[in-house]
Motif scaffolding. Structure first.
Motif, mmCIF file in Angstrom:
data_model
loop_
_atom_site.group_PDB
_atom_site.id
_atom_site.type_symbol
_atom_site.label_atom_id
_atom_site.label_comp_id
_atom_site.label_asym_id
_atom_site.label_seq_id
_atom_site.Cartn_x
_atom_site.Cartn_y
_atom_site.Cartn_z
ATOM 1 N N VAL A 52 9.360 -0.256 15.059
ATOM 2 C CA VAL A 52 8.804 0.840 14.253
ATOM 3 C C VAL A 52 9.340 0.740 12.820
ATOM 4 N N ASP A 53 10.610 0.413 12.675
ATOM 5 C CA ASP A 53 11.201 0.264 11.347
ATOM 6 C C ASP A 53 10.510 -0.844 10.560
ATOM 7 N N ARG A 54 10.314 -2.009 11.184
ATOM 8 C CA ARG A 54 9.664 -3.136 10.492
ATOM 9 C C ARG A 54 8.231 -2.802 10.116
ATOM 10 N N GLN A 55 7.482 -2.239 11.037
ATOM 11 C CA GLN A 55 6.074 -1.946 10.771
ATOM 12 C C GLN A 55 5.919 -0.787 9.786
ATOM 13 N N GLY A 56 6.835 0.175 9.815
ATOM 14 C CA GLY A 56 6.798 1.272 8.846
ATOM 15 C C GLY A 56 7.030 0.773 7.429
ATOM 16 N N LYS A 57 8.003 -0.137 7.273
ATOM 17 C CA LYS A 57 8.250 -0.727 5.956
ATOM 18 C C LYS A 57 7.049 -1.532 5.494
ATOM 19 N N GLU A 58 6.466 -2.284 6.404
ATOM 20 C CA GLU A 58 5.308 -3.110 6.049
ATOM 21 C C GLU A 58 4.133 -2.229 5.621
ATOM 22 N N ALA A 59 3.887 -1.149 6.364
ATOM 23 C CA ALA A 59 2.794 -0.231 6.017
ATOM 24 C C ALA A 59 3.038 0.411 4.652
ATOM 25 N N LEU A 60 4.261 0.842 4.412
ATOM 26 C CA LEU A 60 4.576 1.483 3.142
ATOM 27 C C LEU A 60 4.486 0.492 1.981
ATOM 28 N N ASN A 61 4.990 -0.714 2.168
ATOM 29 C CA ASN A 61 4.879 -1.742 1.125
ATOM 30 C C ASN A 61 3.419 -2.031 0.792
ATOM 31 N N PHE A 62 2.585 -2.115 1.816
ATOM 32 C CA PHE A 62 1.166 -2.380 1.581
ATOM 33 C C PHE A 62 0.521 -1.231 0.812
ATOM 34 N N GLN A 63 0.838 -0.011 1.168
ATOM 35 C CA GLN A 63 0.227 1.126 0.492
ATOM 36 C C GLN A 63 0.714 1.253 -0.952
ATOM 37 N N ILE A 64 1.944 0.845 -1.221
ATOM 38 C CA ILE A 64 2.429 0.796 -2.605
ATOM 39 C C ILE A 64 1.599 -0.230 -3.385
ATOM 40 N N THR A 65 1.385 -1.397 -2.776
ATOM 41 C CA THR A 65 0.585 -2.446 -3.420
ATOM 42 C C THR A 65 -0.842 -1.973 -3.665
ATOM 43 N N VAL A 66 -1.438 -1.325 -2.671
ATOM 44 C CA VAL A 66 -2.807 -0.816 -2.806
ATOM 45 C C VAL A 66 -2.874 0.223 -3.923
ATOM 46 N N SER A 67 -1.902 1.106 -3.984
ATOM 47 C CA SER A 67 -1.899 2.137 -5.031
ATOM 48 C C SER A 67 -1.824 1.526 -6.420
ATOM 49 N N LEU A 68 -0.989 0.512 -6.572
ATOM 50 C CA LEU A 68 -0.894 -0.170 -7.865
ATOM 51 C C LEU A 68 -2.204 -0.885 -8.207
ATOM 52 N N ALA A 69 -2.812 -1.533 -7.210
ATOM 53 C CA ALA A 69 -4.086 -2.229 -7.442
ATOM 54 C C ALA A 69 -5.187 -1.230 -7.814
ATOM 55 N N LEU A 70 -5.188 -0.076 -7.175
ATOM 56 C CA LEU A 70 -6.183 0.948 -7.514
ATOM 57 C C LEU A 70 -5.961 1.503 -8.916
ATOM 58 N N LEU A 71 -4.708 1.653 -9.293
ATOM 59 C CA LEU A 71 -4.398 2.135 -10.635
ATOM 60 C C LEU A 71 -4.883 1.150 -11.704
ATOM 61 N N VAL A 72 -4.630 -0.132 -11.481
ATOM 62 C CA VAL A 72 -5.101 -1.163 -12.415
ATOM 63 C C VAL A 72 -6.626 -1.174 -12.455
ATOM 64 N N SER A 73 -7.249 -1.070 -11.271
ATOM 65 C CA SER A 73 -8.718 -1.054 -11.215
ATOM 66 C C SER A 73 -9.287 0.146 -11.959
ATOM 67 N N LEU A 74 -8.624 1.277 -11.804
ATOM 68 C CA LEU A 74 -9.077 2.483 -12.499
ATOM 69 C C LEU A 74 -9.018 2.301 -14.013
ATOM 70 N N MET A 75 -7.955 1.668 -14.476
ATOM 71 C CA MET A 75 -7.853 1.410 -15.913
ATOM 72 C C MET A 75 -8.920 0.417 -16.379
ATOM 73 N N LEU A 76 -9.288 -0.509 -15.518
ATOM 74 C CA LEU A 76 -10.301 -1.499 -15.872
ATOM 75 C C LEU A 76 -11.733 -0.947 -15.795
ATOM 76 N N CYS A 77 -11.874 0.285 -15.353
ATOM 77 C CA CYS A 77 -13.210 0.893 -15.332
ATOM 78 C C CYS A 77 -13.777 1.003 -16.744
ATOM 79 N N VAL A 78 -12.913 1.021 -17.720
ATOM 80 C CA VAL A 78 -13.351 1.029 -19.114
ATOM 81 C C VAL A 78 -14.175 -0.227 -19.407
ATOM 82 N N LEU A 79 -13.804 -1.322 -18.759
ATOM 83 C CA LEU A 79 -14.512 -2.590 -18.951
ATOM 84 C C LEU A 79 -15.578 -2.834 -17.892
#
Length: 120
Positions: A52-79
Protein backbone atom coordinates in the motif's frame (compact mmCIF):
# COMPACT_ATOMS: atom_id res chain seq x y z
CA UNK A 1 4.28 -21.89 -6.38
CA UNK A 2 4.07 -21.45 -2.60
CA UNK A 3 6.69 -18.65 -2.81
CA UNK A 4 4.44 -16.87 -5.31
CA UNK A 5 1.48 -17.09 -2.94
CA UNK A 6 3.52 -15.87 0.03
CA UNK A 7 4.80 -12.84 -1.88
CA UNK A 8 1.31 -11.78 -2.91
CA UNK A 9 -0.18 -8.98 -0.78
CA UNK A 10 -3.32 -9.67 1.23
CA UNK A 11 -6.74 -8.91 -0.22
CA UNK A 12 -7.09 -5.94 2.11
CA UNK A 13 -3.69 -4.52 1.08
CA UNK A 14 -4.55 -4.96 -2.60
CA UNK A 15 -7.87 -3.23 -2.09
CA UNK A 16 -6.31 -0.22 -0.32
CA UNK A 17 -3.61 0.04 -2.98
CA UNK A 18 -6.37 0.12 -5.60
CA UNK A 19 -8.15 2.86 -3.62
CA UNK A 20 -4.92 4.89 -3.61
CA UNK A 21 -5.04 4.96 -7.41
CA UNK A 22 -8.80 5.42 -7.79
CA UNK A 23 -8.94 8.21 -5.19
CA UNK A 24 -7.55 10.44 -7.95
CA UNK A 25 -11.04 10.52 -9.45
CA UNK A 26 -11.96 12.96 -6.66
CA UNK A 27 -10.43 15.48 -9.05
CA UNK A 28 -13.60 15.13 -11.08
CA UNK A 29 -15.59 16.39 -8.09
CA UNK A 30 -13.48 19.26 -6.78
CA UNK A 31 -10.24 21.06 -7.64
CA UNK A 32 -7.04 19.33 -6.56
CA UNK A 33 -9.03 16.25 -5.58
CA UNK A 34 -6.73 14.24 -7.83
CA UNK A 35 -3.90 15.12 -5.41
CA UNK A 36 -5.83 15.09 -2.14
CA UNK A 37 -7.56 11.74 -2.68
CA UNK A 38 -4.42 9.61 -3.10
CA UNK A 39 -2.61 11.66 -0.43
CA UNK A 40 -5.30 11.05 2.18
CA UNK A 41 -5.66 7.32 1.45
CA UNK A 42 -1.88 6.86 1.40
CA UNK A 43 -1.39 8.78 4.66
CA UNK A 44 -4.05 6.75 6.44
CA UNK A 45 -2.98 3.29 5.21
CA UNK A 46 0.72 3.53 4.31
CA UNK A 47 1.92 1.87 7.49
CA UNK A 48 -0.50 -1.05 7.25
CA UNK A 49 1.38 -2.77 4.40
CA UNK A 50 4.51 -2.06 2.30
CA UNK A 51 2.51 -2.73 -0.89
CA UNK A 52 0.00 0.00 0.00
CA UNK A 53 2.88 2.36 0.80
CA UNK A 54 4.59 1.74 -2.57
CA UNK A 55 1.40 2.05 -4.60
CA UNK A 56 0.24 5.13 -2.66
CA UNK A 57 3.52 6.90 -3.41
CA UNK A 58 3.31 5.87 -7.05
CA UNK A 59 -0.28 7.14 -7.35
CA UNK A 60 0.60 10.44 -5.69
CA UNK A 61 3.73 10.92 -7.82
CA UNK A 62 1.68 10.31 -10.96
CA UNK A 63 -1.00 12.77 -9.94
CA UNK A 64 1.65 15.41 -9.19
CA UNK A 65 3.03 14.83 -12.70
CA UNK A 66 -0.45 15.02 -14.24
CA UNK A 67 -1.21 18.25 -12.39
CA UNK A 68 1.99 19.85 -13.65
CA UNK A 69 1.28 18.66 -17.21
CA UNK A 70 -2.24 20.09 -17.02
CA UNK A 71 -0.91 23.39 -15.73
CA UNK A 72 1.56 23.64 -18.63
CA UNK A 73 -1.20 22.66 -21.08
CA UNK A 74 -3.47 25.31 -19.63
CA UNK A 75 -0.81 27.94 -20.16
CA UNK A 76 -0.32 26.74 -23.73
CA UNK A 77 -4.01 27.29 -24.47
CA UNK A 78 -2.94 30.79 -25.45
CA UNK A 79 -1.18 29.15 -28.40
CA UNK A 80 -4.19 26.91 -29.14
CA UNK A 81 -2.12 23.70 -28.89
CA UNK A 82 -2.90 23.66 -25.17
CA UNK A 83 -6.46 22.55 -25.84
CA UNK A 84 -5.22 19.41 -27.59
CA UNK A 85 -2.67 18.78 -24.84
CA UNK A 86 -5.35 19.15 -22.15
CA UNK A 87 -7.42 16.46 -23.84
CA UNK A 88 -4.44 14.14 -24.34
CA UNK A 89 -3.15 14.48 -20.78
CA UNK A 90 -6.65 13.99 -19.34
CA UNK A 91 -7.36 10.90 -21.45
CA UNK A 92 -3.94 9.43 -20.69
CA UNK A 93 -4.35 10.02 -16.96
CA UNK A 94 -7.78 8.37 -17.00
CA UNK A 95 -6.56 5.26 -18.84
CA UNK A 96 -3.36 4.87 -16.81
CA UNK A 97 -5.19 5.35 -13.51
CA UNK A 98 -7.67 2.60 -14.37
CA UNK A 99 -4.85 0.26 -15.43
CA UNK A 100 -2.93 0.99 -12.21
CA UNK A 101 -5.99 0.27 -10.07
CA UNK A 102 -6.59 -3.05 -11.82
CA UNK A 103 -2.92 -4.06 -11.45
CA UNK A 104 -2.91 -3.07 -7.77
CA UNK A 105 -6.04 -5.15 -7.18
CA UNK A 106 -4.23 -8.10 -8.77
CA UNK A 107 -1.39 -7.58 -6.29
CA UNK A 108 1.12 -6.43 -8.90
CA UNK A 109 3.32 -3.37 -8.43
CA UNK A 110 2.50 -0.83 -11.13
CA UNK A 111 4.86 1.92 -12.24
CA UNK A 112 3.32 4.72 -14.27
CA UNK A 113 5.28 5.66 -17.39
CA UNK A 114 6.60 9.23 -17.85
CA UNK A 115 6.25 10.01 -14.14
CA UNK A 116 8.35 12.38 -12.08
CA UNK A 117 8.88 10.75 -8.69
CA UNK A 118 9.57 13.39 -6.01
CA UNK A 119 8.37 10.95 -3.31
CA UNK A 120 10.83 8.11 -2.88
Amino acid sequence: MSDELQARPSQEARQWAMFCHYAAFLGLVFPFGNLLGPLIVWQIKRESDPFVDRQGKEALNFQITVSLALLVSLMLCVLVIGFLLLALVSAGALVLTVIAGVKANEGRDYRYPFTWRPLK
